[in-house]
Design an enzyme around this catalytic site. Structure first.
Site, short mmCIF file in Angstrom:
data_model
loop_
_atom_site.label_atom_id
_atom_site.label_comp_id
_atom_site.label_asym_id
_atom_site.label_seq_id
_atom_site.Cartn_x
_atom_site.Cartn_y
_atom_site.Cartn_z
N SER A 258 55.08 51.40 30.39
CA SER A 258 55.72 50.22 29.79
C SER A 258 55.13 49.98 28.42
O SER A 258 53.98 50.36 28.13
CB SER A 258 55.46 48.99 30.66
OG SER A 258 54.11 48.55 30.51
N ASP A 259 55.91 49.35 27.53
CA ASP A 259 55.31 48.80 26.33
C ASP A 259 54.41 47.65 26.77
O ASP A 259 54.54 47.13 27.89
CB ASP A 259 56.38 48.33 25.34
CG ASP A 259 55.87 48.34 23.91
OD1 ASP A 259 54.64 48.31 23.71
OD2 ASP A 259 56.71 48.36 22.98
N TRP A 260 53.53 47.24 25.91
CA TRP A 260 52.47 46.31 26.30
C TRP A 260 53.03 44.93 26.65
O TRP A 260 53.64 44.26 25.82
CB TRP A 260 51.44 46.22 25.18
CG TRP A 260 50.27 47.16 25.34
CD1 TRP A 260 48.97 46.85 25.20
CD2 TRP A 260 50.30 48.56 25.67
NE1 TRP A 260 48.18 47.95 25.44
CE2 TRP A 260 48.97 49.02 25.74
CE3 TRP A 260 51.33 49.47 25.95
CZ2 TRP A 260 48.63 50.33 26.05
CZ3 TRP A 260 51.00 50.77 26.26
CH2 TRP A 260 49.67 51.19 26.31
N ALA A 262 55.57 44.36 28.53
CA ALA A 262 57.04 44.37 28.48
C ALA A 262 57.68 44.08 29.82
O ALA A 262 58.85 43.70 29.88
CB ALA A 262 57.53 45.72 27.95
#
Length: 785
Positions: A258-260, A262
């Site tokens: 995942s993006d941080w 997200a």
């Protein structure tokens, strides 16, 4: 990537407790995976960077307090380029700041991208980093996007091929890559909530295509999902995106990160195919634990993510190597070379450049950018450069025999009108003036889109005034993406430097004085005005939805289909020499399903200096089955040529290069009367062309319903004979009478059953007709075979 034996992975995961599994699919602190010491599973270290390694000593080295990690993360993301110094870089370790994606994209050079990957890997290994979170290849759909500077192009072919080069260089040296942000992270406005609403053709042909291409050519060990929802579903929680497309269609076997912060629904993300939740989050782990305890979490999905992460971690640990000190001076020279070979010469009237025979000449340099250059954008990718070339110093070093005057020009430097008057007075005494111009800093970067495409306050007026002196006027532009140039017809030369990294000053000087012949080509279209941007009328969205209203007509495709003249077209870039193209031949007489087309042609340097030319191959469909762009880039290559040298270029176009995505059938389809294969110097500079007829794939029969119009029903090749036989049998009519009934429906515009009922009433029920039509659609009725 070498993976551990599947049985052994399954055995180790089976020994994990539920709590260990939950920890293992979650980050540990901000930049690590979770170690499980009792099972011999170490942690790996990751950090940001696409054009440089951003290693924060406090965030990575000091442990994992979640609150401190979140605060540190937000501090990084919210920094702006104008903060400078410690405000810009905090406690990050010095590293090489290479040209940003917006400039590297203009190199069109996959070998340069691969060298960048190798250099980044060396710096990662020296710092103990196993995974570098890049490259980012989202389409530069709008030049207003705050993270446009990180990305390579508005076209998926350029984006995918450059990303693949970087990934091969990085992973070939033992450091993992994370291809991001999957998918449609094209605006920073309310980015975690604003849904990117994109039709499937545009998704397949534009926004997913670069990812698909990069994965096929480089197999990145991780893919990072995007912050934004895609068509209403969070990207990190979209099973269609992460499982149906990425894994099942494309065959991707790596880890999805995942993006941080997200992820909003952690159990949903597991089920969708997100393996690793970054960074550590107590609330998200609690939600995952609760779902598992309540029986709402698929245990096999959780185990599958654990196996993927375990295989990934063990493989990375096995690739760690002892390295000595990194040769940062060599990397600095690479950064200079990358920038010099990527800078785009947009305009060069009367051979204003290169600057030659400078003895006794007077050069006026105007603009604060000459002494305080903007070398990169703002946000999580920001790199702390260990040194920075000052453009003015580099210019003076290469033109020591000239008289060089300098005056800053800045909003905080006093009255702008007075500064312009002073610059004009000095220009009247000079032989040439070099203006360092830039967009307005501070209103763009991660988390913030640009509000316009204007230069900083007063710079347009400054350039206009300088051109009135009759002094040769050269403009060097620093910018995240496109800027408006209302003075373009009055200046002599323009160089687009985008964000050139720490070696940009020397690179620019080398180009100005002809030490390097510019070979960069625009990887995005530059519009005349902000209103020309594709999709501008629906940007940035409202009520939580951002409609990609231009659909498949992104970038140059939009300018072509609307016959809008851009300021500078996609693929444009001038040189100090001249290139000629000729002798195009192809190895096929037609474009046929499943077969590639190989073309060969020659490109020659007819000038007096060494140069590099980017040749671009476009495909133009003629009478396609569905509406398609006028032309689309399908391949490119870059060629270094000495004066008088000619190269023979061989390029293969694959079957997919001629297809479009047919949403009716859910597959890539070949359909057109013919295709023009175009060899070009830009999207508006076609040098060679060859038209090949097309042998299209058969048009699939439409699915028909009782409510379909007669025209649609009769377009199915098996409908009319089946209907005729059905009516003969069901109503006990002769064939001629049945044919009259059928013919009587042909001119109707409403549903077929209603049209037929005008003649036969309810003698045949709609249900009976529906059964027949289902049999026609499925081709299951014996008499239809």
């Amino acid at each position: 990537m070498n993976t551990v034996d599947d049985d052994e992975l399954q055995s180790v995961v089976a020994m994990m407790t539920d709590e260990e599994k939950i920890d293992f699919v979650s980050g540990h602190g901000l930049w690590r995976t979770t170690a499980i010491e009792r099972l011999g599973i170490p942690a790996i270290v990751m950090t940001d960077g696409t054009y440089g390694v951003r290693y924060s000593t406090t965030q990575i080295d000091s442990g994992s307090d979640p609150e401190a990690a979140l605060s540190a993360f937000l501090a990084v993301v919210n920094r702006r380029a104008e903060d400078g110094g410690a405000g810009m870089f905090g406690d990050t370790h010095p590293a090489t700041c290479f040209p940003n994606g917006n400039l590297l994209g203009c190199s069109w050079d996959t070998s340069l991208a691969e060298q960048l990957g190798q250099a980044l890997a060396a710096e990662c290994q020296a710092l103990g980093v196993d995974l570098l979170l890049g490259p980012g290849i989202n389409i530069r759909r709008t030049p207003l996007a705050g993270r446009a500077y990180e990305y390579y192009s508005e076209d998926p072919v350029v984006s995918g091929d450059l990303a693949a080069g970087l990934i091969r260089g990085l992973q070939g040296a033992g450091v993992g890559a994370s291809l991001k942000h999957f998918a449609c992270n094209n605006s920073e406005i309310d980015r975690t909530n604003m849904s990117s609403d994109v039709d499937e053709r545009a998704l397949r042909e534009i926004y997913l295509a670069g990812f698909e291409r990069a994965i096929a050519k480089s197999d990145p060990w991780t893919v990072m999902s995007a912050y934004n929802p895609l068509n209403g579903a969070q990207a990190a929680e979209s099973r269609w995106l992460l499982t149906d497309v990425l894994r099942e269609e494309w065959g991707y076997n790596g880890v999805v990160i995942s993006d941080w912060h997200a992820i909003k629904d952690r159990p949903a993300a597991v089920h969708a195919g997100t393996d690793l939740d970054m960074p550590e989050s107590g609330p998200r782990k609690a939600r995952l634990r609760a779902a598992l305890q309540a029986g709402h979490l698929d245990c096999e999905a959780l185990d599958r993510s654990c196996r993927r992460i375990l295989s990934f971690v063990r493989s990375l640990v096995g690739k760690r190597r002892a390295v000595g000190p990194v040769d940062l001076d060599r990397h600095h020279e690479l950064a200079r070379r990358m920038a010099a070979e990527s800078i785009v010469l947009l305009k060069n009237d009367t051979a204003a450049l290169p600057l030659k025979d400078m003895a006794g000449k007077r050069l006026l340099v105007v603009g604060t950018g000459a002494i305080q250059p903007t070398i990169q954008g703002s946000g999580s990718a920001t790199t702390n450069p260990y040194r920075v070339d000052v453009p003015l110093d580099e210019i003076r070093a290469l033109a020591a025999e000239a008289a060089i005057d300098f005056m800053p020009f800045a909003k905080n430097g006093g009255d702008l009108g007075t500064q312009i008057a002073d610059a004009v007075a000095k220009a009247r005494l000079a032989d040439m003036v070099l203006v360092f111009a830039n967009h307005r800093t501070g209103d763009e970067g991660e988390g913030t889109d640009r509000s316009d495409i204007s230069l900083a306050d007063g710079q347009d007026a400054l350039i206009e005034a300088l051109t009135s002196t009759g002094c040769r006027t050269i403009v060097a532009l620093t910018m995240p993406d496109a800027v408006a140039m209302p003075w373009i017809d009055k200046v002599d030369a323009v160089l687009a430097c985008f964000y050139p990294g720490q070696g940009g000053g020397a690179a620019l000087a080398r180009v100005l004085f002809g030490k390097v012949n510019p070979s960069g080509k625009l990887s995005t279209t530059l519009p005349v005005k902000i209103q020309d941007i594709p999709g501008f009328h629906t940007y940035p969205g409202e009520n939580g939805h951002h409609l990609y209203s231009e659909s498949i007509f992104a970038g140059y495709r939009y300018y072509d289909v609307r016959a809008v003249k851009p300021l500078f077209p996609f693929g444009h870039g001038l040189s100090y020499t001249h290139f000629v193209y000729g002798d195009l031949s192809v190895d096929a007489e037609a474009v046929v399903p499943g077969s590639p087309v190989r073309l060969q042609f020659k490109v020659g340097n007819t000038g007096e200096v060494f140069g590099q030319e980017v040749v671009q191959i476009f495909v133009r469909p003629i009478e396609p089955g569905l509406k398609r762009p006028v032309r689309e880039l399908k391949a490119f290559s870059k060629h270094a040529l000495a004066p008088g040298e000619t190269a023979t270029v061989n390029i293969e176009l694959l079957p997919r290069d001629f297809q479009y995505f047919d949403t009716a059938t859910g597959r890539w389809t070949l359909r057109a009367t013919a295709f023009a294969i175009e060899v070009a110097a830009s999207s508006r500079d076609i040098r060679l062309s060859r038209v090949l007829p097309c042998v299209p794939e058969p048009t699939p029969a439409p699915r028909i319903k009782t409510t379909s119009s007669p025209a649609i029903v009769f377009s199915h090749p098996k409908a009319e004979p089946a209907l005729k036989g059905f009516i003969v049998e069901r109503l006990k009519l002769g064939e001629d009478e049945a044919q009259k009934l059928i013919d009587g429906t042909r001119q109707s515009f409403f549903g077929f059953y209603d049209a037929l009922s005008w003649s036969i009433g309810e003698s045949i029920s709609e249900g009976e007709l529906a059964v027949l039509f289902d049999a026609i659609n499925e081709d299951t009725s014996p008499e239809l075979r």
